[in-house]
Design a protein around this motif. Sequence first.
Motif, PDB file in Angstrom:
ATOM      1  N   UNK A   1      -2.479  -5.372   5.623  1.00  0.00           N
ATOM      2  CA  UNK A   1      -2.310  -7.145   4.440  1.00  0.00           C
ATOM      3  C   UNK A   1      -1.114  -7.516   4.606  1.00  0.00           C
ATOM      4  N   UNK A   2      -1.586  -9.451   4.511  1.00  0.00           N
ATOM      5  CA  UNK A   2      -0.267 -10.096   4.291  1.00  0.00           C
ATOM      6  C   UNK A   2       0.548 -10.064   3.283  1.00  0.00           C
ATOM      7  N   UNK A   3       2.324 -10.040   3.646  1.00  0.00           N
ATOM      8  CA  UNK A   3       3.216 -10.145   2.218  1.00  0.00           C
ATOM      9  C   UNK A   3       3.067 -10.741   1.270  1.00  0.00           C
TER      10      UNK A   3
ATOM     11  N   UNK B   1      -4.219  -3.805  -1.529  1.00  0.00           N
ATOM     12  CA  UNK B   1      -4.086  -4.639  -0.490  1.00  0.00           C
ATOM     13  C   UNK B   1      -2.766  -4.677  -0.329  1.00  0.00           C
ATOM     14  N   UNK B   2      -2.668  -5.436  -2.104  1.00  0.00           N
ATOM     15  CA  UNK B   2      -0.879  -5.867  -2.665  1.00  0.00           C
ATOM     16  C   UNK B   2      -0.544  -5.041  -2.417  1.00  0.00           C
ATOM     17  N   UNK B   3      -0.421  -3.114  -3.075  1.00  0.00           N
ATOM     18  CA  UNK B   3       0.558  -2.193  -3.385  1.00  0.00           C
ATOM     19  C   UNK B   3       0.342  -2.100  -1.207  1.00  0.00           C
ATOM     20  N   UNK B   4      -0.594  -1.817  -0.732  1.00  0.00           N
ATOM     21  CA  UNK B   4      -0.188  -1.497   0.816  1.00  0.00           C
ATOM     22  C   UNK B   4       0.840  -2.272   1.340  1.00  0.00           C
ATOM     23  N   UNK B   5       0.533  -3.440   0.629  1.00  0.00           N
ATOM     24  CA  UNK B   5       1.084  -4.717   1.232  1.00  0.00           C
ATOM     25  C   UNK B   5       2.807  -4.012   1.280  1.00  0.00           C
ATOM     26  N   UNK B   6       3.458  -3.902  -0.160  1.00  0.00           N
ATOM     27  CA  UNK B   6       4.606  -3.583  -0.758  1.00  0.00           C
ATOM     28  C   UNK B   6       4.893  -1.892  -0.354  1.00  0.00           C
ATOM     29  N   UNK B   7       4.145  -2.060   0.607  1.00  0.00           N
ATOM     30  CA  UNK B   7       4.568  -0.184   0.995  1.00  0.00           C
ATOM     31  C   UNK B   7       4.054   0.457  -0.020  1.00  0.00           C
ATOM     32  N   UNK B   8       3.281   0.778  -0.638  1.00  0.00           N
ATOM     33  CA  UNK B   8       2.649   2.002  -1.550  1.00  0.00           C
ATOM     34  C   UNK B   8       1.985   2.395  -0.373  1.00  0.00           C
TER      35      UNK B   8
END
Length: 382
Positions: free
Chosen positions: A76-78, A205-212
């Motif tokens: 996912x995009x940052x 996707x937001x969380x995965x992009x932030x390393x979660x």
Amino acid sequence: MNGTLYLILGLVILALIVAVTVKLVKGRGELPSAPTRAGLDAPPTAITGDLVDVPPELAGLETVETPVPSSTLEVPAPTAGRLGRLRARLARSNSAIGQGLLALLSGATIDADTWQEVEDTLIVADLGVAPARELVERLKVRVAAEGTADPERVRTMLREELLAVVDPSLDRSLSTTRDDGLPAVVLVVGVNGTGKTTTTGKLARVLVADGRTVVLGAADTFRAAAADQLQTWGDRVGATVVRGPEGSDPASVAFDAVHEGITENVDTVLIDTAGRLHTKSGLMDELGKVKRVVERQVPVDEVLLVLDATTGQNGLTQARVFAEVVQVTGIVLTKLDGTAKGGIVVAVQRELGVPVKLVGLGEGPDDLAPFDPEAFVDALVG
């Protein structure tokens, strides 16, 4: 005489043996030639059944299995800077509230009729009557005090007053990790048609992009399509999806999802609940049950209410009822891109006393962004 007879019989028998042997050899192929040094060095070949001719160019080669390629996970995009894309989208909208306000306030004279039009514009943009009047009164005082109609100065004042009503002081952070080693639990709630399941997938996707790390719970068991949709979102980012049979108990699925999150030691469990009609008390009571059952294992850290920004004041009615059933901690506004209804951000925050934390900017998989008050107001005023 007898010796001669035995000799003849022996020769006949020998000839028969040779003839049979030759016939057998011809039926099975040529006799192998004497082994060469290269042949001795080659790895032995297991042969079953008939003899097999091996082409010389393959002699001594090892068989290599071709690996089956694994599915490629999407990256996912940052999330940083996503809201900046809203500026261009709002600028393309002919009805963006900032453009209308600036046109009114940059005129040669600003009289009572002009101020009334400013207030009407804000109300039409779903800012709400009380916040619209407050903003207009503050602008009146500032414009009168400075005695200026300079467009750039007016733009600055408008930006500052809009930012004040959006309220940058609210805590808009998402509670997606815990300090006790247990996963944070996020319930995603809302009525049908607001894009709730899609929002849950985009939030993953937001969380995965932030390393979660994430587990998804498909607790919308009334629609098989919802679970399938959530499964697709999870597969794309490598998140486990817990689901149950169609029509099964949503609270049970939510409970299992949290248990899976504890087992996998993930950061966050996102639970997509069924789209509830806020007028149906039975369904709303069931949502309360989901929350209570989940909290037998882990406290619920976030309850995100998904609202369609284009529904305006109708969204406030929905928000009130949900807030009575479960303690809403944040708002997700979808379909905010290119709309003149941006004032709903202010109205819903005033109504519930909780912040808008995420906004949907479009149809793309990464078009969900953390809400940034300053970036949002800058997009409105252009």
